[in-house]
Design a protein around this motif. Structure first.
Motif, PDB file in Angstrom:
ATOM      1  N   UNK A   1      -1.055   5.225   4.947  1.00  0.00           N
ATOM      2  CA  UNK A   1      -0.354   4.035   5.400  1.00  0.00           C
ATOM      3  C   UNK A   1       1.145   4.142   5.068  1.00  0.00           C
ATOM      4  N   UNK A   2       1.486   4.323   3.787  1.00  0.00           N
ATOM      5  CA  UNK A   2       2.890   4.291   3.400  1.00  0.00           C
ATOM      6  C   UNK A   2       3.593   5.629   3.658  1.00  0.00           C
TER       7      UNK A   2
ATOM      8  N   UNK B   1       6.582   6.244  -1.929  1.00  0.00           N
ATOM      9  CA  UNK B   1       6.279   5.424  -3.093  1.00  0.00           C
ATOM     10  C   UNK B   1       7.541   4.661  -3.477  1.00  0.00           C
TER      11      UNK B   1
ATOM     12  N   UNK C   1       4.073   0.050   0.340  1.00  0.00           N
ATOM     13  CA  UNK C   1       2.971  -0.794  -0.124  1.00  0.00           C
ATOM     14  C   UNK C   1       3.240  -1.208  -1.557  1.00  0.00           C
ATOM     15  N   UNK C   2       2.601  -2.270  -1.966  1.00  0.00           N
ATOM     16  CA  UNK C   2       2.694  -2.585  -3.388  1.00  0.00           C
ATOM     17  C   UNK C   2       2.466  -4.049  -3.696  1.00  0.00           C
ATOM     18  N   UNK C   3       2.823  -4.369  -4.942  1.00  0.00           N
ATOM     19  CA  UNK C   3       2.656  -5.719  -5.457  1.00  0.00           C
ATOM     20  C   UNK C   3       4.022  -6.413  -5.549  1.00  0.00           C
TER      21      UNK C   3
ATOM     22  N   UNK D   1       4.889  -0.467  -7.233  1.00  0.00           N
ATOM     23  CA  UNK D   1       3.645   0.294  -7.194  1.00  0.00           C
ATOM     24  C   UNK D   1       3.530   1.069  -8.495  1.00  0.00           C
ATOM     25  N   UNK D   2       2.609   2.019  -8.558  1.00  0.00           N
ATOM     26  CA  UNK D   2       2.350   2.734  -9.811  1.00  0.00           C
ATOM     27  C   UNK D   2       3.586   3.453 -10.320  1.00  0.00           C
ATOM     28  N   UNK D   3       4.485   3.771  -9.385  1.00  0.00           N
ATOM     29  CA  UNK D   3       5.597   4.636  -9.754  1.00  0.00           C
ATOM     30  C   UNK D   3       6.905   3.908 -10.037  1.00  0.00           C
TER      31      UNK D   3
ATOM     32  N   UNK E   1       2.370 -10.829  -7.609  1.00  0.00           N
ATOM     33  CA  UNK E   1       1.111 -10.079  -7.541  1.00  0.00           C
ATOM     34  C   UNK E   1       0.429 -10.124  -6.175  1.00  0.00           C
TER      35      UNK E   1
ATOM     36  N   UNK F   1      -0.276  -8.629  -2.653  1.00  0.00           N
ATOM     37  CA  UNK F   1      -0.256  -7.238  -2.227  1.00  0.00           C
ATOM     38  C   UNK F   1       0.234  -7.191  -0.783  1.00  0.00           C
TER      39      UNK F   1
ATOM     40  N   UNK G   1      -1.517  -8.136   2.484  1.00  0.00           N
ATOM     41  CA  UNK G   1      -2.823  -7.486   2.387  1.00  0.00           C
ATOM     42  C   UNK G   1      -3.785  -8.263   1.508  1.00  0.00           C
TER      43      UNK G   1
ATOM     44  N   UNK H   1      -2.534  -3.669 -16.225  1.00  0.00           N
ATOM     45  CA  UNK H   1      -1.357  -3.631 -15.343  1.00  0.00           C
ATOM     46  C   UNK H   1      -0.051  -3.540 -16.126  1.00  0.00           C
TER      47      UNK H   1
ATOM     48  N   UNK I   1      -0.272   1.209 -18.934  1.00  0.00           N
ATOM     49  CA  UNK I   1      -0.324   2.220 -17.869  1.00  0.00           C
ATOM     50  C   UNK I   1       0.258   3.538 -18.368  1.00  0.00           C
TER      51      UNK I   1
ATOM     52  N   UNK J   1      -1.475   7.156 -18.485  1.00  0.00           N
ATOM     53  CA  UNK J   1      -0.846   8.273 -17.773  1.00  0.00           C
ATOM     54  C   UNK J   1      -0.643   9.447 -18.740  1.00  0.00           C
TER      55      UNK J   1
END
Lengths: 568, 568
Positions: B1-2, B5, B21-23, B40-42, B63, B65, B97, B127, B132, B136
């Motif tokens: 989709x994206x 990041x 994408x993301x929050x 996002x995660x990054x 929060x 999405x 989303x 979160x 995180x 990681x």
């Protein structure tokens, strides 16, 4: 201690002083000369001994563990079959590290020894070169698969083994809690909820090589505990997840077997898999598709086919092979798979023969288009039972007639599965994959659950389900509706899955994943057909570890501490 | 989709059309303008919205999405704190989303929220950027450690989780067998026997990242299930195994923290560790060694020290800090660690003070050599209790006075452990490591077990035991003697360990290994002091999973199938 492994020394090392370790694979006393094949994990090196060490070397028996120091010399009679065949080591110092009694089983790849005995002495059975190679390949498969996942940005994250029993699916293994009297942990059937919670938590890409547990009545290729490559990702579509798995498998086959597999894999609708292959995991290494003969026989007068909803069949090219006895065996197979009956027509030496030939006119027989020595198998009944039994028949006939090229690796994706299946006995729906799988549309789930399709996909290899995955439900209302469709009351949902349904409401991203059966993948890649071959310490079909003698009785005191009692 | 990041876009991407994408991390409505931080995660990318999307964007809450399409433009007020701070994305299409309810806990690294609440909502707690980052790092540590093992020729091999109870060691978790009534599996406390059997089987080099289970009363840094890096090798000496572990840790610290740790690690005799640090896992980041004062006080008249076998002490440099109240606390600590009493002497403003000053002459006091503001703590008693309590005291004083440089990673090997310890209550020996550890000499085991030393080694980091290993017994007779020394009868040996002792006779190579505590390694490398921080779904000290609510009650029917009953 050692300077080299036993596969390493070549003609280039001649003149070097070396130290080697290993097992005596063979000791030959040729009167004045003494030869020993020294084995380690990697290979074999031949040793020779000077007169001064002859007496000592002569004590060596098979499986003794030794350390030798010596000089590499060129061999007189070279052995082209092993990497060290050009040299031998003239030993100057021999050190016996351990002796060895006569093993209770012969350590050889000749597998005539009863599996029970081999499993009891698994530590000796594991010395067989074949089994060692299975586990070495397993190691390589794990590394190659993980390499792709790490490179694609997936995190290796661990989930608990001591979890909670959620009796929807197979039977759980339970673990009594000592601290919380009367309460139990359960071993995970899969880390399904945990991995979805990683997505809720925003990790986006998760994987784990993990153990799963199912206390089921065991079949030949099942184990109470099995290993899976567990994967979950956010914001990826079905195709993106499938592409990842194709990449993972491509890398693994290349690295481990030096094979180039073709990607993308073929996609097959679930409905076509059932219709043409009679299976949700079709073996596409051979053709022999199922054909619909309902129309063909609609105007004929075959009593066996009267009033039947569906008549289908497969045809094969060796009518002669199928004697009365063989056909009886196939009939038995069809019936075991809930097929009503097996009819057949064959054309042999220009003559039609078979169970229903007498009910058909010559014209009708000719219109079937059989070629010389062809045999047509037919099963009447309802669609599902006809398909299932023809699917089983198809695999058996392919094996009978050697139609399967065992060098082929045929992958495919089976897609568009039904979401639910109705259980007539329980009078309720069950999830075809699991209750977290997303439907193609919420409307279908709401209004026509029986025909709703799932965003599920299985990867199939040579007739085995290698893995199953799906896009998950990420919406609280939809998850709630799903559980209700499965017949749970609000109270039951809350009690069993409450925390999980709740978790979905705090910004859960769209997500999906897959789990690949590691044991099965290794089994297929090593071309063994026994799943126990590729597991270091497997259990029997009876869920026993014959070596450890587990399960076993425990001290009464242990049970008292756990507040449980055995009750017959 | 994206397409990207959220940490990726820079000034170089200006003009590109992207999909993200993301929050929603933050949504700011500045009247006519709408800014959203998309996480996002990054990382984070700033979004802006045209008038046409203002109303839609205004619905966004934290929060949520979302997916956005848009064009990268240069930002007016740049943010140097984030990698994407030079740009923003002007959104042309916004797709919600998933929505998000108000979370029950604030997702922030401010940890004032009760741990119980955080564990209940672990999927939200996970979160937090800090947590995180712990996981990681855990992922990176696993990869870096494994990299060394694979490169060194170790095979990743799996051992069963459903094993057999061998009650020598901690309490087992049991799993009732359904098929074999009244019998139980046990979860492994460690794969000890299995990994040695891999050596018997000739695999030579094994490793596994695996779960171990101990049903113990929990301490702050213990979990009922924990992860370990399990390693075993044949034909390697102690030093070779230690060198491997040094290589593994060096690579891990370099890859994950970009730190060069010094190898080889210091080696310390077990007896010195106890004598000078009062601990078998000394924290060497600070000095303050324990000193023997027995002789010093042998001629003095201190009632507290009369007839005492051993008097030892540590001295520290802040007498002023140690008020009456503080010293009471330390006395409590000493007594908790079985120290008989705590005496002290301090030199403050040129005057001696303290509990035993009145019993000493000026000469005696001066001979102690105290400097201004120095305090000497003394404990009398037997060697073991004095050492233990001074070890605890030493750590506490170092914390009190901030003597610990938290940027240091001080590794060491503690070697030459006692083989056995005598339990006065049970009136028998117990193995200090485990009954498979080899003694330095079989003669010592036979003739003087109390003083026999073991070929065992622990790797210690900053006062924590990071891992323990040993060279194992590879000889059947020695293993038999070991079990007998532990007080087992022939019958008990046969029944509990028979298959294992037997296995040793078929050519078992010399072998040894180690197990590193993964959770602890991650904890030390991430500098948290709570082991639960580095485990994705930890259990409380009470062995509960507060999120899953495990353990829990199960259906009566499940117990019936397992032939067990709860009994109070």
């Amino acid at each position: 201690m050692r300077t080299h492994y036993n596969h390493e020394l070549t003609i280039k090392n001649v003149g070097e002083n070396v130290v080697l370790n290993g097992w005596v694979a063979k000791a030959r006393n040729l009167g004045s000369l003494m030869f020993v094949d020294l084995r380690d994990r990697f290979g074999i090196t031949q040793l020779t001994f000077p007169d001064t060490l002859f007496a000592e070397a002569n004590k060596l028996k098979n499986e003794y563990v030794i350390e030798v120091k010596g000089k590499v010399i060129e061999r007189q009679s070279k052995n082209k079959n092993i990497s060290t065949g050009d040299i031998e080591v003239l030993v100057s110092e021999l050190n016996i590290l351990n002796t060895a009694s006569q093993p209770p089983i012969i350590i050889s790849d000749d597998e005539n020894i009863l599996e029970e005995t081999r499993l009891k002495y698994r530590y000796l059975d594991l010395r067989r070169p074949k089994v060692q190679s299975y586990l070495l390949k397993r190691h390589e498969i794990i590394q190659a698969a993980r390499e792709v996942l790490v490179k694609e940005g997936f995190y290796e994250l661990e989930t608990p083994i001591l979890g909670r029993s959620t009796p929807e699916g197979a039977r759980d293994y339970l673990v009594p809690s000592r601290i919380h009297e009367g309460q139990f942990y359960a071993l995970p059937q899969s880390p399904q909820m945990y991995k979805q919670l990683f997505m809720v938590a925003g990790f986006e890409k998760y994987f784990q090589f993990t153990k799963c547990f199912r206390d089921e009545d065991l079949r030949a290729d099942r184990q109470p505990e099995f290993s899976q490559i567990d994967i979950e990702a956010s914001f990826l579509s079905e195709v993106e997840i499938q592409t990842l798995i194709e990449k993972l498998l491509k890398n693994t086959f290349k690295k481990v077997l030096d094979l180039d597999i073709k990607v993308p894999f073929e996609r097959m609708e679930y409905s076509d898999a059932i219709k043409f292959y009679g299976s949700d995991k079709p073996d596409t290494r051979f053709e022999m598709l199922i054909k619909d003969y309902t129309k063909t026989f609609s105007e004929t007068n075959v009593p066996l086919f009267e009033n039947e909803e569906y008549i289908a069949g497969i045809s094969a090219n060796d009518a002669k092979y199928y004697t009365r006895k063989k056909i009886d065996e196939l009939t038995h197979l069809v019936k075991k798979n809930h097929g009503k009956a097996l009819a057949f027509i064959k054309l042999q030496d220009g003559e039609f023969a078979g169970s229903i030939v007498k009910n058909l006119t010559s014209e009708e027989l000719l219109s079937l288009g059989l070629k010389e020595n062809e045999i047509l198998f037919l099963v009447p009944g309802d669609f599902s039972n006809v398909s299932n039994s023809l699917g089983a028949l198809r695999n058996q006939v392919a094996r009978d007639l050697n139609l399967i090229d065992s060098n082929k690796f045929n992958f495919l994706w089976v897609i568009n599965w039904p979401l639910l299946e109705y259980d007539e006995e329980a009078k309720r729906f069950f999830a075809m994959h699991h209750p977290f799988t997303a439907p193609n549309s919420i409307d279908a789930l709401r209004n026509d659950p029986k025909n709703a399709l799932a965003r599920a996909y299985d990867v199939v290899l040579n007739g085995y389900e290698l893995g199953g995955g799906s896009i998950r439900i990420h919406n609280k209302e939809m998850q709630d509706l799903m559980f209700k469709t499965l017949g749970f009351t609000d109270e039951e949902i809350k009690q069993r899955f409450g925390f999980f349904v709740n978790a979905l409401q705090y910004g859960t991203p769209p997500h999906g994943g897959i789990a690949l059966g590691l044991d099965r993948l290794v089994m297929l890649m090593t071309k063994t057909d026994n799943i126990r071959d590729v597991i270091a310490f497997p259990k029997t079909q009876n869920a026993r570890d014959l070596m450890m003698e587990a399960p076993n009785f425990v001290e009464e005191e242990q049970l008292v501490e756990l507040s449980i009692k055995v009750s017959k």
